[in-house]
Design a protein around this motif. Structure first.
Motif, PDB file in Angstrom:
ATOM      1  N   PRO A 187       5.605  -7.098  -6.470  1.00 46.29           N
ATOM      2  CA  PRO A 187       4.279  -7.351  -5.903  1.00 46.29           C
ATOM      3  C   PRO A 187       3.938  -6.256  -4.893  1.00 46.29           C
ATOM      4  O   PRO A 187       4.747  -5.931  -4.023  1.00 46.29           O
ATOM      5  CB  PRO A 187       4.447  -8.721  -5.220  1.00 46.29           C
ATOM      6  N   SER A 188       2.754  -5.695  -5.031  1.00 41.38           N
ATOM      7  CA  SER A 188       2.414  -4.501  -4.253  1.00 41.38           C
ATOM      8  C   SER A 188       0.949  -4.504  -3.852  1.00 41.38           C
ATOM      9  O   SER A 188       0.091  -5.035  -4.568  1.00 41.38           O
ATOM     10  CB  SER A 188       2.707  -3.224  -5.061  1.00 41.38           C
ATOM     11  N   ILE A 189       0.688  -3.867  -2.732  1.00 44.87           N
ATOM     12  CA  ILE A 189      -0.677  -3.603  -2.293  1.00 44.87           C
ATOM     13  C   ILE A 189      -0.962  -2.139  -2.586  1.00 44.87           C
ATOM     14  O   ILE A 189      -0.264  -1.249  -2.088  1.00 44.87           O
ATOM     15  CB  ILE A 189      -0.841  -3.892  -0.795  1.00 44.87           C
ATOM     16  N   PHE A 190      -1.964  -1.883  -3.411  1.00 45.06           N
ATOM     17  CA  PHE A 190      -2.309  -0.515  -3.790  1.00 45.06           C
ATOM     18  C   PHE A 190      -3.435   0.008  -2.907  1.00 45.06           C
ATOM     19  O   PHE A 190      -4.480  -0.631  -2.768  1.00 45.06           O
ATOM     20  CB  PHE A 190      -2.730  -0.446  -5.259  1.00 45.06           C
ATOM     21  N   LEU A 191      -3.184   1.165  -2.346  1.00 38.48           N
ATOM     22  CA  LEU A 191      -4.155   1.859  -1.509  1.00 38.48           C
ATOM     23  C   LEU A 191      -4.472   3.171  -2.215  1.00 38.48           C
ATOM     24  O   LEU A 191      -3.653   4.098  -2.214  1.00 38.48           O
ATOM     25  CB  LEU A 191      -3.553   2.100  -0.122  1.00 38.48           C
ATOM     26  N   ARG A 192      -5.646   3.230  -2.853  1.00 36.41           N
ATOM     27  CA  ARG A 192      -6.002   4.404  -3.637  1.00 36.41           C
ATOM     28  C   ARG A 192      -6.926   5.312  -2.829  1.00 36.41           C
ATOM     29  O   ARG A 192      -8.000   4.890  -2.406  1.00 36.41           O
ATOM     30  CB  ARG A 192      -6.689   3.990  -4.946  1.00 36.41           C
ATOM     31  N   LEU A 193      -6.503   6.559  -2.634  1.00 38.62           N
ATOM     32  CA  LEU A 193      -7.281   7.512  -1.857  1.00 38.62           C
ATOM     33  C   LEU A 193      -8.183   8.352  -2.760  1.00 38.62           C
ATOM     34  O   LEU A 193      -7.882   8.583  -3.932  1.00 38.62           O
ATOM     35  CB  LEU A 193      -6.353   8.429  -1.061  1.00 38.62           C
ATOM     36  N   GLN A 194      -9.287   8.799  -2.185  1.00 34.95           N
ATOM     37  CA  GLN A 194     -10.250   9.613  -2.910  1.00 34.95           C
ATOM     38  C   GLN A 194      -9.907  11.086  -2.764  1.00 34.95           C
ATOM     39  O   GLN A 194      -9.528  11.542  -1.686  1.00 34.95           O
ATOM     40  CB  GLN A 194     -11.664   9.350  -2.374  1.00 34.95           C
TER      41      GLN A 194
ATOM     42  N   GLY B 294      -5.427 -11.711   3.220  1.00 38.73           N
ATOM     43  CA  GLY B 294      -4.342 -12.666   2.988  1.00 38.73           C
ATOM     44  C   GLY B 294      -3.337 -12.209   1.946  1.00 38.73           C
ATOM     45  O   GLY B 294      -2.659 -13.038   1.318  1.00 38.73           O
ATOM     46  N   PHE B 295      -3.210 -10.901   1.758  1.00 41.09           N
ATOM     47  CA  PHE B 295      -2.255 -10.386   0.781  1.00 41.09           C
ATOM     48  C   PHE B 295      -0.827 -10.786   1.163  1.00 41.09           C
ATOM     49  O   PHE B 295      -0.446 -10.715   2.331  1.00 41.09           O
ATOM     50  CB  PHE B 295      -2.329  -8.867   0.693  1.00 41.09           C
ATOM     51  N   LYS B 296      -0.032 -11.182   0.177  1.00 44.04           N
ATOM     52  CA  LYS B 296       1.343 -11.613   0.412  1.00 44.04           C
ATOM     53  C   LYS B 296       2.369 -10.501   0.206  1.00 44.04           C
ATOM     54  O   LYS B 296       3.486 -10.567   0.742  1.00 44.04           O
ATOM     55  CB  LYS B 296       1.687 -12.778  -0.514  1.00 44.04           C
ATOM     56  N   ALA B 297       2.033  -9.511  -0.611  1.00 44.19           N
ATOM     57  CA  ALA B 297       2.975  -8.429  -0.914  1.00 44.19           C
ATOM     58  C   ALA B 297       3.348  -7.669   0.350  1.00 44.19           C
ATOM     59  O   ALA B 297       2.525  -7.490   1.248  1.00 44.19           O
ATOM     60  CB  ALA B 297       2.366  -7.478  -1.946  1.00 44.19           C
ATOM     61  N   LYS B 298       4.579  -7.195   0.398  1.00 48.45           N
ATOM     62  CA  LYS B 298       5.064  -6.429   1.552  1.00 48.45           C
ATOM     63  C   LYS B 298       5.418  -4.985   1.169  1.00 48.45           C
ATOM     64  O   LYS B 298       6.064  -4.275   1.926  1.00 48.45           O
ATOM     65  CB  LYS B 298       6.288  -7.115   2.164  1.00 48.45           C
ATOM     66  N   HIS B 299       4.993  -4.593  -0.031  1.00 47.67           N
ATOM     67  CA  HIS B 299       5.227  -3.227  -0.510  1.00 47.67           C
ATOM     68  C   HIS B 299       3.876  -2.548  -0.680  1.00 47.67           C
ATOM     69  O   HIS B 299       3.007  -3.069  -1.381  1.00 47.67           O
ATOM     70  CB  HIS B 299       5.987  -3.258  -1.843  1.00 47.67           C
ATOM     71  N   ILE B 300       3.699  -1.398  -0.044  1.00 44.83           N
ATOM     72  CA  ILE B 300       2.447  -0.654  -0.095  1.00 44.83           C
ATOM     73  C   ILE B 300       2.620   0.558  -0.991  1.00 44.83           C
ATOM     74  O   ILE B 300       3.550   1.355  -0.803  1.00 44.83           O
ATOM     75  CB  ILE B 300       2.014  -0.167   1.301  1.00 44.83           C
ATOM     76  N   VAL B 301       1.729   0.719  -1.975  1.00 40.25           N
ATOM     77  CA  VAL B 301       1.743   1.897  -2.839  1.00 40.25           C
ATOM     78  C   VAL B 301       0.514   2.742  -2.505  1.00 40.25           C
ATOM     79  O   VAL B 301      -0.624   2.303  -2.693  1.00 40.25           O
ATOM     80  CB  VAL B 301       1.720   1.514  -4.330  1.00 40.25           C
ATOM     81  N   ILE B 302       0.756   3.943  -1.998  1.00 41.00           N
ATOM     82  CA  ILE B 302      -0.337   4.863  -1.650  1.00 41.00           C
ATOM     83  C   ILE B 302      -0.468   5.857  -2.794  1.00 41.00           C
ATOM     84  O   ILE B 302       0.460   6.601  -3.105  1.00 41.00           O
ATOM     85  CB  ILE B 302      -0.046   5.581  -0.323  1.00 41.00           C
ATOM     86  N   THR B 303      -1.626   5.825  -3.442  1.00 41.83           N
ATOM     87  CA  THR B 303      -1.825   6.620  -4.645  1.00 41.83           C
ATOM     88  C   THR B 303      -3.206   7.252  -4.610  1.00 41.83           C
ATOM     89  O   THR B 303      -3.847   7.310  -3.568  1.00 41.83           O
ATOM     90  CB  THR B 303      -1.596   5.738  -5.893  1.00 41.83           C
ATOM     91  N   GLY B 304      -3.655   7.751  -5.738  1.00 38.64           N
ATOM     92  CA  GLY B 304      -4.954   8.403  -5.723  1.00 38.64           C
ATOM     93  C   GLY B 304      -5.544   8.500  -7.105  1.00 38.64           C
ATOM     94  O   GLY B 304      -5.251   7.685  -7.965  1.00 38.64           O
ATOM     95  N   GLY B 305      -6.283   9.629  -7.289  1.00 39.21           N
ATOM     96  CA  GLY B 305      -6.348  10.806  -6.463  1.00 39.21           C
ATOM     97  C   GLY B 305      -4.981  11.449  -6.201  1.00 39.21           C
ATOM     98  O   GLY B 305      -3.994  11.127  -6.825  1.00 39.21           O
TER      99      GLY B 305
END
Length: 223
Positions: A23-30, A84-95
Protein backbone atom coordinates in the motif's frame (compact mmCIF):
# COMPACT_ATOMS: atom_id res chain seq x y z
CA UNK A 1 10.79 26.02 2.35
CA UNK A 2 11.03 23.68 -0.67
CA UNK A 3 8.13 23.66 -3.12
CA UNK A 4 7.09 20.93 -5.53
CA UNK A 5 4.86 20.90 -8.62
CA UNK A 6 2.33 18.14 -7.94
CA UNK A 7 0.37 16.54 -10.79
CA UNK A 8 -1.28 13.79 -8.74
CA UNK A 9 -1.52 12.64 -5.13
CA UNK A 10 -3.36 9.39 -4.45
CA UNK A 11 -3.31 6.14 -2.46
CA UNK A 12 -3.10 2.74 -4.15
CA UNK A 13 -1.03 -0.45 -4.31
CA UNK A 14 2.51 -0.34 -5.68
CA UNK A 15 2.46 -2.52 -8.79
CA UNK A 16 6.15 -2.62 -9.75
CA UNK A 17 9.54 -3.74 -8.50
CA UNK A 18 10.55 -4.75 -5.00
CA UNK A 19 7.53 -3.14 -3.32
CA UNK A 20 4.88 -4.81 -5.48
CA UNK A 21 1.74 -5.20 -3.37
CA UNK A 22 2.75 -2.51 -0.87
CA UNK A 23 0.00 0.00 0.00
CA UNK A 24 1.48 3.30 -1.12
CA UNK A 25 0.81 6.99 -1.46
CA UNK A 26 1.87 8.18 -4.91
CA UNK A 27 3.15 11.71 -5.31
CA UNK A 28 3.51 12.47 -9.01
CA UNK A 29 5.58 15.53 -9.93
CA UNK A 30 5.19 17.60 -13.08
CA UNK A 31 8.03 17.96 -15.56
CA UNK A 32 10.23 15.58 -17.56
CA UNK A 33 12.58 16.32 -20.49
CA UNK A 34 13.75 12.72 -21.08
CA UNK A 35 11.23 11.91 -23.84
CA UNK A 36 10.58 8.16 -23.63
CA UNK A 37 8.51 7.07 -26.63
CA UNK A 38 6.52 4.51 -24.61
CA UNK A 39 5.93 6.77 -21.60
CA UNK A 40 2.47 6.29 -20.05
CA UNK A 41 2.53 9.66 -18.26
CA UNK A 42 3.28 12.05 -21.13
CA UNK A 43 0.85 14.53 -19.59
CA UNK A 44 3.53 15.22 -16.96
CA UNK A 45 6.25 16.26 -19.41
CA UNK A 46 5.61 19.96 -19.84
CA UNK A 47 5.43 22.58 -17.10
CA UNK A 48 2.95 25.07 -18.47
CA UNK A 49 2.48 28.05 -16.17
CA UNK A 50 -1.11 28.43 -17.29
CA UNK A 51 -1.79 24.87 -16.09
CA UNK A 52 -1.21 25.74 -12.42
CA UNK A 53 -4.41 25.07 -10.46
CA UNK A 54 -5.57 24.68 -6.89
CA UNK A 55 -4.89 21.61 -4.78
CA UNK A 56 -8.60 20.82 -4.85
CA UNK A 57 -8.52 20.49 -8.65
CA UNK A 58 -5.48 18.19 -8.53
CA UNK A 59 -6.96 15.99 -5.81
CA UNK A 60 -10.22 15.50 -7.69
CA UNK A 61 -8.93 14.75 -11.17
CA UNK A 62 -11.00 12.27 -13.16
CA UNK A 63 -8.64 12.17 -16.15
CA UNK A 64 -4.95 12.60 -16.92
CA UNK A 65 -4.09 16.27 -17.41
CA UNK A 66 -1.04 18.52 -17.31
CA UNK A 67 -2.56 20.53 -14.44
CA UNK A 68 -0.39 20.89 -11.36
CA UNK A 69 -0.32 22.64 -8.02
CA UNK A 70 2.69 24.18 -6.27
CA UNK A 71 2.93 22.91 -2.68
CA UNK A 72 5.52 23.01 0.08
CA UNK A 73 6.37 20.02 2.28
CA UNK A 74 4.01 20.96 5.09
CA UNK A 75 1.09 21.46 2.71
CA UNK A 76 1.67 18.04 1.14
CA UNK A 77 1.69 16.39 4.56
CA UNK A 78 -1.48 18.21 5.62
CA UNK A 79 -3.28 16.96 2.53
CA UNK A 80 -2.20 13.37 3.17
CA UNK A 81 -3.49 13.59 6.72
CA UNK A 82 -6.73 15.27 5.65
CA UNK A 83 -7.39 12.53 3.08
CA UNK A 84 -7.09 9.89 5.79
CA UNK A 85 -4.62 7.79 3.81
CA UNK A 86 -3.52 4.66 5.70
CA UNK A 87 -0.42 3.74 3.68
CA UNK A 88 2.94 4.55 5.26
CA UNK A 89 5.02 4.18 2.09
CA UNK A 90 5.46 7.22 -0.17
CA UNK A 91 6.35 6.80 -3.85
CA UNK A 92 7.69 9.98 -5.45
CA UNK A 93 7.45 9.67 -9.21
CA UNK A 94 6.72 11.74 -12.27
CA UNK A 95 7.57 13.03 -14.69
CA UNK A 96 11.20 13.04 -13.59
CA UNK A 97 11.21 13.76 -9.85
CA UNK A 98 14.99 14.14 -9.59
CA UNK A 99 14.88 17.36 -11.57
CA UNK A 100 14.47 18.93 -8.11
CA UNK A 101 16.00 18.43 -4.66
CA UNK A 102 13.86 15.79 -2.93
CA UNK A 103 15.88 15.57 0.27
CA UNK A 104 13.72 18.00 2.31
CA UNK A 105 10.57 16.17 1.22
CA UNK A 106 11.95 12.72 2.02
CA UNK A 107 13.30 13.79 5.38
CA UNK A 108 9.98 15.39 6.30
CA UNK A 109 8.08 12.20 5.46
CA UNK A 110 10.54 10.03 7.38
CA UNK A 111 10.28 12.27 10.43
CA UNK A 112 6.53 11.54 10.40
CA UNK A 113 6.87 7.76 10.18
CA UNK A 114 6.73 7.22 6.42
CA UNK A 115 9.18 5.33 4.23
CA UNK A 116 10.11 6.90 0.88
CA UNK A 117 10.77 5.55 -2.58
CA UNK A 118 11.83 7.60 -5.59
CA UNK A 119 11.43 6.40 -9.17
CA UNK A 120 13.87 8.06 -11.57
CA UNK A 121 15.35 7.67 -15.04
CA UNK A 122 18.85 8.09 -13.66
CA UNK A 123 19.52 11.14 -15.83
CA UNK A 124 19.59 13.71 -13.00
CA UNK A 125 21.52 13.87 -9.75
CA UNK A 126 19.57 12.01 -7.07
CA UNK A 127 19.11 14.28 -4.05
CA UNK A 128 17.22 12.27 -1.44
CA UNK A 129 17.56 11.18 2.19
CA UNK A 130 19.98 8.42 3.11
CA UNK A 131 17.15 6.01 3.87
CA UNK A 132 15.15 6.66 0.71
CA UNK A 133 14.73 3.64 -1.57
CA UNK A 134 15.86 4.60 -5.07
CA UNK A 135 14.44 2.85 -8.11
CA UNK A 136 16.45 3.67 -11.21
CA UNK A 137 14.70 2.90 -14.48
CA UNK A 138 17.52 3.81 -16.88
CA UNK A 139 16.39 5.41 -20.11
CA UNK A 140 19.03 4.96 -22.82
CA UNK A 141 19.16 6.99 -26.05
CA UNK A 142 15.87 8.76 -25.49
CA UNK A 143 14.72 11.82 -27.44
CA UNK A 144 15.90 14.24 -24.76
CA UNK A 145 19.51 13.14 -25.21
CA UNK A 146 20.30 12.70 -21.52
CA UNK A 147 23.01 10.32 -20.34
CA UNK A 148 22.57 7.87 -17.47
CA UNK A 149 24.64 9.16 -14.54
CA UNK A 150 27.12 6.84 -12.86
CA UNK A 151 26.12 8.33 -9.50
CA UNK A 152 22.50 7.29 -10.15
CA UNK A 153 23.40 3.71 -11.04
CA UNK A 154 25.57 3.38 -7.94
CA UNK A 155 22.88 4.89 -5.66
CA UNK A 156 20.13 2.61 -6.96
CA UNK A 157 18.57 0.15 -4.52
CA UNK A 158 16.96 -1.56 -7.51
CA UNK A 159 17.21 -1.21 -11.26
CA UNK A 160 13.92 -1.54 -13.14
CA UNK A 161 14.46 -1.64 -16.89
CA UNK A 162 11.70 -1.48 -19.53
CA UNK A 163 12.24 -3.99 -22.33
CA UNK A 164 10.62 -4.59 -25.69
CA UNK A 165 13.54 -5.69 -27.85
CA UNK A 166 16.88 -7.44 -27.56
CA UNK A 167 18.53 -4.03 -27.93
CA UNK A 168 16.99 -2.93 -24.62
CA UNK A 169 18.55 -5.97 -22.94
CA UNK A 170 21.92 -5.24 -24.55
CA UNK A 171 21.70 -1.60 -23.42
CA UNK A 172 21.09 -2.70 -19.83
CA UNK A 173 23.96 -5.19 -19.83
CA UNK A 174 26.27 -2.50 -21.17
CA UNK A 175 25.18 -0.09 -18.42
CA UNK A 176 25.72 -2.66 -15.69
CA UNK A 177 29.18 -3.43 -17.01
CA UNK A 178 30.12 0.23 -17.50
CA UNK A 179 29.20 1.15 -13.93
CA UNK A 180 30.34 -2.14 -12.37
CA UNK A 181 26.89 -2.96 -10.97
CA UNK A 182 26.87 -6.55 -9.72
CA UNK A 183 24.74 -6.85 -6.58
CA UNK A 184 21.82 -4.47 -7.17
CA UNK A 185 18.52 -6.30 -7.85
CA UNK A 186 17.54 -6.01 -11.51
CA UNK A 187 13.92 -6.09 -12.68
CA UNK A 188 12.83 -6.33 -16.29
CA UNK A 189 9.49 -4.72 -17.13
CA UNK A 190 7.80 -5.60 -20.44
CA UNK A 191 6.83 -2.44 -22.32
CA UNK A 192 3.02 -2.13 -22.54
CA UNK A 193 2.62 -5.76 -21.39
CA UNK A 194 2.95 -6.92 -24.99
CA UNK A 195 3.24 -10.69 -25.47
CA UNK A 196 6.58 -10.57 -27.27
CA UNK A 197 8.08 -8.18 -24.73
CA UNK A 198 6.80 -10.29 -21.85
CA UNK A 199 8.34 -13.48 -23.25
CA UNK A 200 11.63 -11.70 -23.85
CA UNK A 201 11.62 -10.38 -20.28
CA UNK A 202 10.85 -13.80 -18.80
CA UNK A 203 13.51 -15.59 -20.85
CA UNK A 204 16.11 -12.93 -20.04
CA UNK A 205 15.30 -12.97 -16.33
CA UNK A 206 15.77 -16.74 -16.20
CA UNK A 207 19.02 -16.57 -18.17
CA UNK A 208 20.52 -13.84 -15.96
CA UNK A 209 18.88 -14.59 -12.60
CA UNK A 210 17.08 -11.25 -12.74
CA UNK A 211 13.51 -10.52 -11.66
CA UNK A 212 10.28 -9.79 -13.52
CA UNK A 213 8.14 -6.69 -12.93
CA UNK A 214 4.79 -6.92 -14.70
CA UNK A 215 2.98 -3.72 -13.64
CA UNK A 216 0.40 -5.55 -11.55
CA UNK A 217 -1.77 -2.44 -11.21
CA UNK A 218 -2.43 -2.45 -14.96
CA UNK A 219 -3.41 -6.12 -15.00
CA UNK A 220 -5.94 -5.69 -12.20
CA UNK A 221 -7.17 -2.30 -13.41
CA UNK A 222 -6.25 0.11 -10.63
CA UNK A 223 -4.38 3.40 -10.73
Amino acid sequence: MSHYKINELFETIQGEGSFTGQPSIFLRLQGCPVGCSWCDTKHTWEINLDSEVSSDVVLHKTAETDEWVDLDCDAILRIIHSKGFKAKHIVITGGEPCMVDLKPLCEMFEQHGYSCQVETSGTFEILVSNNCWVTVSPKVNMRGGYEILSSAMVRANEIKHPVGTEQHVDDLKALLTLHNITDTPVYLQPISQKERATKLAIDTCIANNWRLSVQVHKYIGIE
